[in-house]
Design an enzyme around this catalytic site. Structure first.
Site, mmCIF file in Angstrom:
data_model
loop_
_atom_site.group_PDB
_atom_site.id
_atom_site.type_symbol
_atom_site.label_atom_id
_atom_site.label_comp_id
_atom_site.label_asym_id
_atom_site.label_seq_id
_atom_site.Cartn_x
_atom_site.Cartn_y
_atom_site.Cartn_z
ATOM 1 N N SER A 232 2.704 -7.254 -6.052
ATOM 2 C CA SER A 232 3.290 -8.064 -4.990
ATOM 3 C C SER A 232 3.899 -9.351 -5.560
ATOM 4 O O SER A 232 4.738 -9.285 -6.450
ATOM 5 C CB SER A 232 2.224 -8.336 -3.934
ATOM 6 N N ASP A 458 6.735 0.563 1.820
ATOM 7 C CA ASP A 458 5.922 -0.630 1.607
ATOM 8 C C ASP A 458 6.291 -1.666 2.664
ATOM 9 O O ASP A 458 7.458 -2.029 2.800
ATOM 10 C CB ASP A 458 6.186 -1.186 0.205
ATOM 11 N N HIS A 486 1.160 -0.960 0.679
ATOM 12 C CA HIS A 486 1.658 -2.020 -0.199
ATOM 13 C C HIS A 486 1.173 -1.784 -1.620
ATOM 14 O O HIS A 486 -0.034 -1.791 -1.870
ATOM 15 C CB HIS A 486 1.164 -3.362 0.331
#
Length: 517
Positions: A232, A458, A486
């Site tokens: 991320s 995602d 994610h």
């Protein structure tokens, strides 16, 4: 409310990211979200300190004094300059922990970042040391660190816990001038509190600062090059490192990628679309499983959820002894489990209960996102998230007129969450420290091959961002996971895990166009 681009760590990682401020994170463990409240990842080296050719003097690296700590780890502290342009000036501490490689033929240290910004790398390392494939744990020391401003390192502080409770209940989709002003005043008060409690640190927690710390960590670990896995927001940190120090790149995995070339507004809109796609996938799963209380079709479910949020805007549900379940809290409670398909059952139960007049489960999911403990205490995830994001990029909006002008675009991108994201764009408008970064493509010319991993559905870091980053990087290769949730590594795909392990242990880059399912 969505603050920015963060990632939550419910069962997996921290991927907060949300454009206005951040995106989640719990302190547990895998790269699941920490919305990585994620928001615009634009921190360029320009303004943040220039590129490699204009890097400030390198600070001397003192050895880390390792001591035994929990679970077979070694813990220590790295001293780094508060201001990298003044290597002999005041120092701050970076908390570090490592689990030594368990087998022979050790390669080096694998440095981890779970996202946020604001997620704890110490917590993430403890997760990785038991859950990552055995081959990685045999060949690498697993190393986690809390970046500057975060957790057990020298940390950013903002609102007191009771004030944070009130802040999370502010109406994030204001309908009247009075509600709009309350939102704007709340953001200003947040920034003032950060200044009061954080002092000079507030101006030195950019992603460029953290990347320079990471190079000092690499040196202190004794590694000539960096081996790294970032999830991320951690992908932005890793890409920034590669831009600053391309010749020191060993093997970098960037999973659930952010696009450093996008403005905060553009990133917010794309992320809104990502969450809208994830919500549709959740509803398709609910409907396809039968006996879905949200309706017989995706459209019926969307209508019911949007109707619930509208109802809560006017009449919040009872929560705990001090809080009500407002539209803002319910929205966060819905976003939080969209980071991981494993949490979809929790979202079903929470929505079922709320439709019966019980908001407690949505409140619990909200608290998980914000890392609020049962004792009412918050981690500093959101404080760090806001501080980093507001340094990394100019705000998505600076006035209420900007928000009102852009609202139609936000709503078109995300009918369910667009208004929330639009107003969240003001989070950095009154920030007490001006931004030092700006959106720009990252090429990292001269770096060794870098592996970018993207998941097609995602919610927090949409697949288009992974495509963009892999295309920007001069040595980037894209690995696609056709799935939900994610990030992709360690989430059940043997294909993804095998490709990542082969890359990290053998420098084997997946073939162009490689897709895992």
């Amino acid at each position: 409310m969505m603050r920015s681009s963060c990632a939550r760590v419910a069962a997996a990682a921290v991927g907060l990211l949300l454009v206005a401020g951040c995106s989640s994170g719990s302190s547990s463990k895998s790269p699941d979200r920490v919305a990585d409240t994620a928001t615009a990842p634009a921190t360029g080296v320009s303004g943040g300190g220039g590129g490699p050719e204009s890097a400030p003097p390198t600070a001397a690296v003192a050895p880390i004094g390792w001591t035994p700590c929990t679970g077979g780890f070694q813990c220590g502290t790295l001293q780094v300059p508060l201001d990298h342009a003044k290597p002999d000036g005041p120092k701050i501490r970076i908390a570090v922990m490592r689990k030594p490689a368990t087998g022979g033929n050790r390669i080096g240290s694998l440095v981890l970042n779970p996202g946020g910004p604001g997620g704890s790398g110490l917590d993430f390392a403890q997760y990785a040391a038991t859950r990552y494939p055995a081959e990685l744990r045999k060949r690498f020391d697993i190393v986690g660190f809390d970046p500057r401003g975060v957790g057990r390192s020298t940390a950013i502080g903002c609102l007191a816990d009771n004030a944070m409770d009130a802040f999370t209940q502010l109406d994030a989709t204001p309908d009247t001038p009075a509600e709009e002003q309350a939102w704007i005043d709340g953001e200003k008060a947040y920034g003032r509190a950060c200044t009061d409690r954080s002092g000079d640190l507030l101006g030195h927690v950019s992603t460029v600062d953290a990347a320079r710390d990471m190079d000092l960590l690499r040196a202190a670990l004794g590694d000539p090059k960096l081996y790294y896995l970032g999830a991320s927001y951690g992908t932005f940190l890793g890409a920034t490192y590669a831009e600053l120090y391309p010749q020191r790149v060993g093997r970098l995995v960037l999973d659930g990628a952010m696009d450093p070339s996008q403005s905060a507004m553009a990133a917010n809109k794309v992320q809104g679309g990502g969450f809208e796609t994830a919500l549709a996938a959740f509803l398709d799963d609910c409907v396809g499983g039968g006996s879905c209380s949200l309706g017989a079709t995706r459209e019926a479910g969307l209508a019911k959820i949007r109707g619930l949020l509208q109802q809560l805007d006017a009449r919040p549900l009872p929560g705990d002894t001090t809080r009500r379940v407002t539209e803002s809290i319910a929205t966060t409670g819905i976003l939080s489990p969209l980071y991981s398909k494993d949490q979809w059952p929790d979202l079903r139960r929470a929505l079922d209960a709320a439709l019966r007049g019980d908001g407690q489960r949505l409140l619990d999911l909200n608290d998980q996102y914000y890392e609020r403990g049962a004792d009412g205490r918050y981690s500093n995830l959101m404080s760090a998230n806001a501080a980093v994001n507001c340094l990394d990029s100019p705000p998505a909006a600076t006035t209420r007129e900007d928000v009102e002008r852009d609202l139609p675009e936000y709503v078109a991108a995300s009918p369910t969450f667009g208004r929330n994201l639009a107003w969240a764009g003001l989070a950095c408008a009154s920030w007490p420290v001006p931004p030092t970064g700006k959106p720009h493509p990252i090429r990292a010319e001269g770096a060794a091959p870098i592996l970018v991993v993207g998941t097609t559905r995602d919610p927090a870091t949409p697949y288009s961002w992974a495509q963009s980053l892999a295309g920007q990087l001069a040595s980037g290769t894209l690995l696609t996971y056709d799935g939900d949730g994610h990030t992709a590594f360690g989430r059940g795909s043997d294909c993804v895990d095998r490709a990542v392990v082969d890359y990290l242990t053998q420098s084997t880059v997946p073939p162009k166009g490689k897709t895992c399912r």
